[in-house]
Design a protein around this motif. Sequence first.
Motif, PDB file in Angstrom:
ATOM      1  N   TRP A 232       7.838   0.131   8.272  1.00 39.58           N
ATOM      2  CA  TRP A 232       7.435   0.684   6.977  1.00 39.58           C
ATOM      3  C   TRP A 232       8.601   1.436   6.358  1.00 39.58           C
ATOM      4  CZ3 TRP A 232       3.761  -2.345   7.387  1.00 39.58           C
ATOM      5  CH2 TRP A 232       2.716  -2.266   8.319  1.00 39.58           C
ATOM      6  N   ALA A 233       8.503   1.668   5.047  1.00 41.51           N
ATOM      7  CA  ALA A 233       9.547   2.384   4.313  1.00 41.51           C
ATOM      8  C   ALA A 233       9.009   3.721   3.809  1.00 41.51           C
ATOM      9  CB  ALA A 233      10.038   1.536   3.135  1.00 41.51           C
ATOM     10  N   LYS A 234       9.931   4.635   3.554  1.00 43.92           N
ATOM     11  CA  LYS A 234       9.530   5.940   3.026  1.00 43.92           C
ATOM     12  C   LYS A 234      10.492   6.364   1.927  1.00 43.92           C
ATOM     13  CE  LYS A 234      12.273   8.646   6.349  1.00 43.92           C
ATOM     14  NZ  LYS A 234      12.257   9.678   7.394  1.00 43.92           N
ATOM     15  N   ILE A 235       9.956   7.162   1.006  1.00 46.89           N
ATOM     16  CA  ILE A 235      10.773   7.894   0.043  1.00 46.89           C
ATOM     17  C   ILE A 235      10.327   9.344   0.151  1.00 46.89           C
ATOM     18  CG2 ILE A 235      11.438   8.198  -2.366  1.00 46.89           C
ATOM     19  CD1 ILE A 235      10.724   5.298  -2.890  1.00 46.89           C
ATOM     20  N   VAL A 236      11.249  10.228   0.494  1.00 44.93           N
ATOM     21  CA  VAL A 236      10.927  11.643   0.682  1.00 44.93           C
ATOM     22  C   VAL A 236      11.280  12.397  -0.590  1.00 44.93           C
ATOM     23  CG1 VAL A 236      11.387  13.706   2.059  1.00 44.93           C
ATOM     24  CG2 VAL A 236      11.311  11.458   3.160  1.00 44.93           C
ATOM     25  N   THR A 237      10.333  13.177  -1.091  1.00 45.93           N
ATOM     26  CA  THR A 237      10.505  13.849  -2.376  1.00 45.93           C
ATOM     27  C   THR A 237      11.744  14.729  -2.405  1.00 45.93           C
ATOM     28  OG1 THR A 237       8.098  13.879  -2.651  1.00 45.93           O
ATOM     29  CG2 THR A 237       9.371  15.326  -4.079  1.00 45.93           C
ATOM     30  N   SER A 238      11.958  15.539  -1.382  1.00 50.68           N
ATOM     31  CA  SER A 238      13.101  16.454  -1.381  1.00 50.68           C
ATOM     32  C   SER A 238      14.419  15.691  -1.366  1.00 50.68           C
ATOM     33  CB  SER A 238      13.035  17.398  -0.180  1.00 50.68           C
ATOM     34  OG  SER A 238      13.052  16.663   1.038  1.00 50.68           O
ATOM     35  N   GLU A 239      14.464  14.565  -0.629  1.00 50.42           N
ATOM     36  CA  GLU A 239      15.681  13.763  -0.587  1.00 50.42           C
ATOM     37  C   GLU A 239      15.927  13.087  -1.923  1.00 50.42           C
ATOM     38  OE1 GLU A 239      15.273  11.111   2.680  1.00 50.42           O
ATOM     39  OE2 GLU A 239      15.379  12.699   4.182  1.00 50.42           O
ATOM     40  N   PHE A 240      14.849  12.650  -2.568  1.00 48.76           N
ATOM     41  CA  PHE A 240      14.995  12.036  -3.883  1.00 48.76           C
ATOM     42  C   PHE A 240      15.536  13.055  -4.880  1.00 48.76           C
ATOM     43  CE2 PHE A 240      13.387  11.197  -8.143  1.00 48.76           C
ATOM     44  CZ  PHE A 240      13.851   9.912  -8.362  1.00 48.76           C
TER      45      PHE A 240
ATOM     46  N   ASP B  95      -3.973  23.051  -6.304  1.00 50.13           N
ATOM     47  CA  ASP B  95      -3.808  22.755  -7.728  1.00 50.13           C
ATOM     48  C   ASP B  95      -2.625  23.536  -8.303  1.00 50.13           C
ATOM     49  OD1 ASP B  95      -5.985  21.109  -7.609  1.00 50.13           O
ATOM     50  OD2 ASP B  95      -7.395  22.552  -8.475  1.00 50.13           O
ATOM     51  N   GLY B  96      -1.787  22.790  -9.030  1.00 45.48           N
ATOM     52  CA  GLY B  96      -0.661  23.430  -9.701  1.00 45.48           C
ATOM     53  C   GLY B  96       0.509  23.762  -8.803  1.00 45.48           C
ATOM     54  N   LYS B  97       0.475  23.309  -7.556  1.00 48.32           N
ATOM     55  CA  LYS B  97       1.551  23.646  -6.614  1.00 48.32           C
ATOM     56  C   LYS B  97       2.513  22.475  -6.382  1.00 48.32           C
ATOM     57  CE  LYS B  97       0.505  27.930  -5.666  1.00 48.32           C
ATOM     58  NZ  LYS B  97       0.047  28.350  -4.341  1.00 48.32           N
ATOM     59  N   GLY B  98       2.562  21.537  -7.310  1.00 46.89           N
ATOM     60  CA  GLY B  98       3.556  20.481  -7.211  1.00 46.89           C
ATOM     61  C   GLY B  98       3.067  19.249  -6.481  1.00 46.89           C
ATOM     62  N   TYR B  99       3.958  18.646  -5.713  1.00 47.34           N
ATOM     63  CA  TYR B  99       3.715  17.346  -5.108  1.00 47.34           C
ATOM     64  C   TYR B  99       3.951  17.392  -3.606  1.00 47.34           C
ATOM     65  CZ  TYR B  99       4.294  16.305 -10.032  1.00 47.34           C
ATOM     66  OH  TYR B  99       4.173  16.320 -11.388  1.00 47.34           O
ATOM     67  N   GLY B 100       3.487  16.343  -2.943  1.00 50.20           N
ATOM     68  CA  GLY B 100       3.586  16.277  -1.496  1.00 50.20           C
ATOM     69  C   GLY B 100       4.968  15.920  -0.996  1.00 50.20           C
TER      70      GLY B 100
ATOM     71  N   PHE C 110       0.862  -1.175   0.000  1.00 51.40           N
ATOM     72  CA  PHE C 110       0.000   0.000   0.000  1.00 51.40           C
ATOM     73  C   PHE C 110       0.906   1.234   0.000  1.00 51.40           C
ATOM     74  CE2 PHE C 110      -2.949  -3.175   1.087  1.00 51.40           C
ATOM     75  CZ  PHE C 110      -4.244  -2.674   0.991  1.00 51.40           C
ATOM     76  N   ILE C 111       0.687   2.116  -0.968  1.00 55.56           N
ATOM     77  CA  ILE C 111       1.499   3.322  -1.112  1.00 55.56           C
ATOM     78  C   ILE C 111       0.674   4.511  -0.632  1.00 55.56           C
ATOM     79  CG2 ILE C 111       2.995   4.639  -2.641  1.00 55.56           C
ATOM     80  CD1 ILE C 111       3.604   1.605  -2.536  1.00 55.56           C
ATOM     81  N   PHE C 112       1.114   5.124   0.460  1.00 57.65           N
ATOM     82  CA  PHE C 112       0.367   6.234   1.057  1.00 57.65           C
ATOM     83  C   PHE C 112       1.093   7.557   0.845  1.00 57.65           C
ATOM     84  CE2 PHE C 112      -1.064   2.568   3.476  1.00 57.65           C
ATOM     85  CZ  PHE C 112      -2.426   2.813   3.672  1.00 57.65           C
ATOM     86  N   PRO C 113       0.334   8.656   0.697  1.00 52.50           N
ATOM     87  CA  PRO C 113       0.975   9.972   0.693  1.00 52.50           C
ATOM     88  C   PRO C 113       1.586  10.254   2.057  1.00 52.50           C
ATOM     89  CG  PRO C 113      -1.333  10.093  -0.029  1.00 52.50           C
ATOM     90  CD  PRO C 113      -1.124   8.738   0.551  1.00 52.50           C
TER      91      PRO C 113
ATOM     92  N   GLN D 157       5.178   7.019  -7.996  1.00 52.05           N
ATOM     93  CA  GLN D 157       4.112   7.390  -7.066  1.00 52.05           C
ATOM     94  C   GLN D 157       4.375   8.739  -6.416  1.00 52.05           C
ATOM     95  OE1 GLN D 157       1.428   5.444  -7.313  1.00 52.05           O
ATOM     96  NE2 GLN D 157       2.770   4.257  -8.673  1.00 52.05           N
ATOM     97  N   LEU D 158       5.657   9.124  -6.313  1.00 56.15           N
ATOM     98  CA  LEU D 158       5.968  10.457  -5.779  1.00 56.15           C
ATOM     99  C   LEU D 158       5.251  11.532  -6.579  1.00 56.15           C
ATOM    100  CD1 LEU D 158       9.843  10.272  -5.199  1.00 56.15           C
ATOM    101  CD2 LEU D 158       8.094  10.410  -3.422  1.00 56.15           C
ATOM    102  N   MET D 159       5.183  11.320  -7.896  1.00 55.42           N
ATOM    103  CA  MET D 159       4.593  12.316  -8.783  1.00 55.42           C
ATOM    104  C   MET D 159       3.062  12.265  -8.762  1.00 55.42           C
ATOM    105  SD  MET D 159       7.193  11.687 -11.969  1.00 55.42           S
ATOM    106  CE  MET D 159       8.896  11.239 -11.609  1.00 55.42           C
ATOM    107  N   LYS D 160       2.511  11.297  -8.055  1.00 59.98           N
ATOM    108  CA  LYS D 160       1.052  11.190  -7.943  1.00 59.98           C
ATOM    109  C   LYS D 160       0.548  11.687  -6.590  1.00 59.98           C
ATOM    110  CE  LYS D 160       0.876   7.184 -11.037  1.00 59.98           C
ATOM    111  NZ  LYS D 160       0.520   5.752 -11.163  1.00 59.98           N
TER     112      LYS D 160
END
Length: 306
Positions: free
Chosen positions: A198-206, A174-179, A25-28, A164-167
């Motif tokens: 659980w595991a995480k991928i953080v957008t800024s770190e990516f 709206d239009g302000k990017g991603y979480g 399960f991929i959660f925001p 999934q980061l981009m989703k």
Amino acid sequence: MFKKYQHLERFGTTEVAQIELGECFIFPKIDGTNASVWINNGELQAGSRTRKLSLESDNAGFYEWVLKQERLLNYLKENPTHRLFGEWLVPHSLKTYRQDAWRKFYVFEVVEDRLQEELTHDADEKFNYLHYNDYKPLLEKHEIDFIPPIAVIRNSNYEQLVNQLMKNDFLIEDGKGYGEGIVLKNYDFKNKFGRKTWAKIVTSEFKEKHAKVMGKSTIEGKKMVEEEIAEKYVTTAFCEKEYAKIETTDGWSSKMIPRLLNVIFYEIVKEESWNFVKENRNPTINFKTLQHFVFAKVRDRLPNVF
């Protein structure tokens, strides 16, 4: 009694090795402050990430807010062994959430406290983690806000998770990017130490690690070496040739897409490694990143297949 929520491990570390195998399960991941709510002797209790809260020692007004929430009280009276963990959304690093999203509690985990006699010497699990499919209707019954999954993926891979980061636009204007990122939960998974985590991928770190800004990879205006390799060697002719080999030998169906992607990645590494090492003067190459760009380029080259 206050109990701390588990630490989320970065995807790819030993603590969560192979968590992606199975139903995931991929959660925001949202960027507020960690909070929890439970009941004791019929009274609502609340915590931050590290401590129990009170009116005299609150955390961004969370406890004061909790005391006014009849829905939470009713839920916990009905489920007195449950503890709700979530995010109290107050301004933190990310400021792009909708105006109507602030100062609300979004549940991301429902746990049942374990009795002391249920704990074993080889596990530090203080909780029985409820499955999302089990706690969702309980929260909905009491109209409590919660974080829904972006996707459920069986046997996921790094590329799918990065996509999934981009989703993750949950609560974002709206239009302000991603979480902030994503959290990966496999309810059947325990790591090699016997812990459910659980595991995480953080957008800024990516973005920092890969210098990738959601589809446009830059390091001071230059493309990453992995992207340059994919663009040069993943040609349309090469992709069509590998596709034709599979189709001629075994026929074709969409189930063969993972096979095609991996065959092309394997052939690029096997056949062209010396060339791109020489051309780029012995570069440092992250092969997971290279795989990501190769897969993306194959999809571009064979739009009729994908």
